[in-house]
Motif scaffolding. Structure first.
Motif, PDB file in Angstrom:
ATOM      1  N   ARG A   1      -6.137   6.060   0.655  1.00 53.90           N
ATOM      2  CA  ARG A   1      -7.369   6.586  -0.089  1.00 53.90           C
ATOM      3  C   ARG A   1      -7.860   7.789   0.754  1.00 53.90           C
ATOM      4  NH1 ARG A   1      -5.561   2.857  -2.569  1.00 53.90           N
ATOM      5  NH2 ARG A   1      -6.602   0.949  -3.212  1.00 53.90           N
ATOM      6  N   VAL A   2      -8.880   8.235   0.161  1.00 56.55           N
ATOM      7  CA  VAL A   2      -9.555   9.440   0.943  1.00 56.55           C
ATOM      8  C   VAL A   2     -10.248   9.000   2.089  1.00 56.55           C
ATOM      9  CG1 VAL A   2     -11.417  11.304   0.625  1.00 56.55           C
ATOM     10  CG2 VAL A   2     -10.029  10.704  -1.259  1.00 56.55           C
ATOM     11  N   ASP A   3     -10.958   7.873   2.153  1.00 56.38           N
ATOM     12  CA  ASP A   3     -11.565   7.437   3.463  1.00 56.38           C
ATOM     13  C   ASP A   3     -10.563   6.505   4.070  1.00 56.38           C
ATOM     14  OD1 ASP A   3     -14.098   8.058   2.510  1.00 56.38           O
ATOM     15  OD2 ASP A   3     -14.438   6.515   1.508  1.00 56.38           O
ATOM     16  N   THR A   4     -10.884   6.561   5.410  1.00 59.63           N
ATOM     17  CA  THR A   4      -9.569   5.918   6.330  1.00 59.63           C
ATOM     18  C   THR A   4      -9.813   4.249   6.051  1.00 59.63           C
ATOM     19  OG1 THR A   4      -9.712   7.642   7.813  1.00 59.63           O
ATOM     20  CG2 THR A   4      -8.829   5.544   8.667  1.00 59.63           C
ATOM     21  N   LEU A   5      -8.965   3.784   5.741  1.00 61.62           N
ATOM     22  CA  LEU A   5      -8.743   2.202   5.691  1.00 61.62           C
ATOM     23  C   LEU A   5      -7.692   1.690   6.569  1.00 61.62           C
ATOM     24  CD1 LEU A   5      -9.010   1.803   1.679  1.00 61.62           C
ATOM     25  CD2 LEU A   5     -10.927   1.673   3.436  1.00 61.62           C
ATOM     26  N   ARG A   6      -7.901   0.351   6.793  1.00 63.27           N
ATOM     27  CA  ARG A   6      -7.204  -0.566   7.896  1.00 63.27           C
ATOM     28  C   ARG A   6      -5.715  -0.422   7.173  1.00 63.27           C
ATOM     29  NH1 ARG A   6      -8.403  -6.603   7.260  1.00 63.27           N
ATOM     30  NH2 ARG A   6      -6.466  -6.984   8.235  1.00 63.27           N
ATOM     31  N   PRO A   7      -4.669  -0.392   7.924  1.00 62.59           N
ATOM     32  CA  PRO A   7      -3.347  -0.371   7.433  1.00 62.59           C
ATOM     33  C   PRO A   7      -3.089  -1.681   6.510  1.00 62.59           C
ATOM     34  CG  PRO A   7      -3.286  -0.043   9.724  1.00 62.59           C
ATOM     35  CD  PRO A   7      -4.718  -0.497   9.653  1.00 62.59           C
ATOM     36  N   ARG A   8      -2.294  -1.475   5.468  1.00 61.61           N
ATOM     37  CA  ARG A   8      -1.801  -2.435   4.640  1.00 61.61           C
ATOM     38  C   ARG A   8      -0.997  -3.528   4.829  1.00 61.61           C
ATOM     39  NH1 ARG A   8      -4.741  -1.175  -0.502  1.00 61.61           N
ATOM     40  NH2 ARG A   8      -6.579  -0.100   0.201  1.00 61.61           N
ATOM     41  N   TRP A   9      -0.010  -3.107   5.849  1.00 60.51           N
ATOM     42  CA  TRP A   9       1.161  -3.733   5.846  1.00 60.51           C
ATOM     43  C   TRP A   9       1.641  -4.120   7.379  1.00 60.51           C
ATOM     44  CZ3 TRP A   9       2.669  -6.455   1.980  1.00 60.51           C
ATOM     45  CH2 TRP A   9       2.218  -5.974   0.637  1.00 60.51           C
ATOM     46  N   ASP A  10       0.501  -4.027   8.243  1.00 61.05           N
ATOM     47  CA  ASP A  10       0.669  -4.641   9.499  1.00 61.05           C
ATOM     48  C   ASP A  10       0.471  -6.267   9.197  1.00 61.05           C
ATOM     49  OD1 ASP A  10      -1.976  -4.544   8.989  1.00 61.05           O
ATOM     50  OD2 ASP A  10      -2.684  -4.162  10.863  1.00 61.05           O
ATOM     51  N   PHE A  11       0.568  -6.937  10.477  1.00 59.60           N
ATOM     52  CA  PHE A  11       0.633  -8.398  10.214  1.00 59.60           C
ATOM     53  C   PHE A  11      -0.807  -8.874   9.654  1.00 59.60           C
ATOM     54  CE2 PHE A  11      -0.018 -12.751  11.841  1.00 59.60           C
ATOM     55  CZ  PHE A  11       1.022 -13.207  11.274  1.00 59.60           C
ATOM     56  N   THR A  12      -1.740  -8.376  10.135  1.00 61.92           N
ATOM     57  CA  THR A  12      -3.109  -8.979   9.477  1.00 61.92           C
ATOM     58  C   THR A  12      -3.359  -8.439   8.171  1.00 61.92           C
ATOM     59  OG1 THR A  12      -4.073  -6.875  10.459  1.00 61.92           O
ATOM     60  CG2 THR A  12      -4.070  -8.950  11.807  1.00 61.92           C
TER      61      THR A  12
END
Length: 428
Positions: A86-97
């Motif tokens: 995304r344009v805005d920084t988001l949390r990683p999608r495919w780490d464990f959480t």
């Protein structure tokens, strides 16, 4: 033959009639919903398209770009957007959480859609993983529904008993009935068959769902910066497992306040909300089924089975109960010797008749009647033995289609609530 006029759906039993009517009503509901949403949302969509076209033209003229180059760049961004960029920084999608959040939306059937597998192996694994996970979660929801209905029935019955004890019945001599000998036994008999109404259970679940949604919306408004109405909208979409994906909680890299507490609260609110809304939906389905029964009675469909008993044998064969259902025999009222034996579903209705339709008092029973009677008795014995082996008790066999409330035994959520609420009970 006069009863044929009220039996418009003579070849259809009660369950099929309810299913057909529900399908028709759902189709009408969909058409009405489509008309409403089209009237509400289509003007907004047209304005958005016009505004985007104007911005697109202004951007190409300002930066001296061709329309083809800009469209190619936007398609590349759409591909990146599918991968979670995304344009805005988001949390990683495919780490464990992030992956744990994803599998939670899969097995709960929410499916927000903000994260999807991109590899072939991930898509294949999702098919088998979702098959077992969704089935297990539905089983958990049904077990939760069984326990919440049991708890609510116990609490409501306790409140009813307490109210009955406080009020009592005051006789003419001014003393309470509870003080009279034998009154406690009568009160116990009155309260023994009492069951809570489905409307009280629905009201309690509605209040619980509203409280959970309001509390969760307050948390989302403070943490995500959404408006309170948008937070309520997200709660319903998430708790009902619709999961559009336009608004998704707990997706930022970091939060100003305690991040761990917020994500734990997000998990707990979604879990409690989904369980509560699932239970509420199933209780509402009981009310819908009652409405269908009322409509069918108004249309005269539910009386077809009783009316067709006075018709010819050809008409009676079209309105048969379920297979392997044992029906009790009925004694005719026209003559003391006139008898009608109803056998197992696979057999037709056997009439004990002679040339004149009557049997002389000294005449022996025919082999046909003897075999039919033995078959019914054997089926009843087998059913009672099967129930005794399964439940440890022997109960009388009652055909589902003989229940006065129109509720069959059912499976899943309907089977769980059957005979636990007043509107689904045969002894109310």
């Amino acid at each position: 033959m006069a009863c044929r006029r009220g039996c418009c759906f003579g070849a259809m039993n009660d369950d099929n009639a309810r299913c057909l009517m529900l399908a028709v009503l759902i189709m009408l509901y969909l058409l009405c919903g489509a008309a409403v949403f089209s009237a509400l949302e289509q003007p907004k969509e047209r304005q958005a398209k016009e505004r985007w076209a104007q911005r697109f033209e202004n951007f190409t003229h300002k930066h001296n770009l061709t329309r083809t180059d800009l469209e190619t760049f936007l398609r590349l961004y759409e591909e990146a957007n599918v991968a979670g960029i995304r344009v805005d920084t988001l949390r990683p999608r495919w780490d464990f959480t992030g992956a744990f959040y994803f599998v939670g939306t899969v097995v709960s059937t929410i499916g927000f859609g903000m994260t999807t597998p991109a590899t072939v192996s991930g898509k294949v694994f999702l098919i088998f993983y979702g098959l077992i996970g969704c089935a297990s979660t539905i089983l958990f929801f049904n077990l939760f529904l069984e326990r919440i209905i049991t708890v609510l029935a116990f609490v409501l019955k306790s409140c009813h008993e307490l109210q009955h004890q406080r009020q009592g019945v005051v006789p003419h001599d001014g003393r309470r009935e509870a003080s009279l000998p034998g009154s406690r036994d009568r009160d116990g008999d009155i309260l023994a068959g009492w069951k809570p109404s489905v409307y009280y259970v629905m009201l309690i679940l509605c209040v619980a769902a509203v409280v959970i949604s309001c509390c969760a919306s307050a948390m989302y408004s403070a943490a995500e910066g959404w408006g309170y109405l948008d937070s309520l909208y997200f709660c319903f979409v998430a708790f009902s497992t619709i999961g559009f994906g336009d608004m998704v909680s707990s997706q930022r890299v970091s939060y100003d306040r305690n991040q761990t507490a917020y994500r734990l609260g997000n998990f707990l609110f979604i879990l409690m909300g989904v369980c509560c809304i699932y239970s509420l939906f199933n209780v509402i389905s009981i009310v819908i089924k009652q409405t269908l029964n009322w409509l069918l009675r108004k249309l005269g469909i539910l009386c077809c089975r009783g009316c067709c008993r006075c018709c010819s044998a050809g008409i009676g064969k079209r309105l048969r109960p379920r297979r392997n259902a044992v029906m009790p025999s009925s004694t005719g009222h026209g003559h003391p010797r006139a008898r009608r034996t109803v056998s197992i579903e696979t057999d037709a209705v056997n009439e004990s008749e002679t040339d004149g339709g009557r049997r002389m008092s000294g005449e022996m029973i025919s082999m046909r009647d003897l075999l039919a009677t033995n078959k019914v008795n054997l089926a009843l014995m087998q059913k009672q033995l099967s129930e005794a082996a399964t439940n440890g008790i022997s109960r009388p066999s009652v055909s589902n289609q003989n229940r006065p409330n129109g509720f069959s035994g059912g499976v899943g959520a309907l089977g769980i609530m059957n005979n636990r609420l007043a509107e689904t009970s045969v002894d109310r």
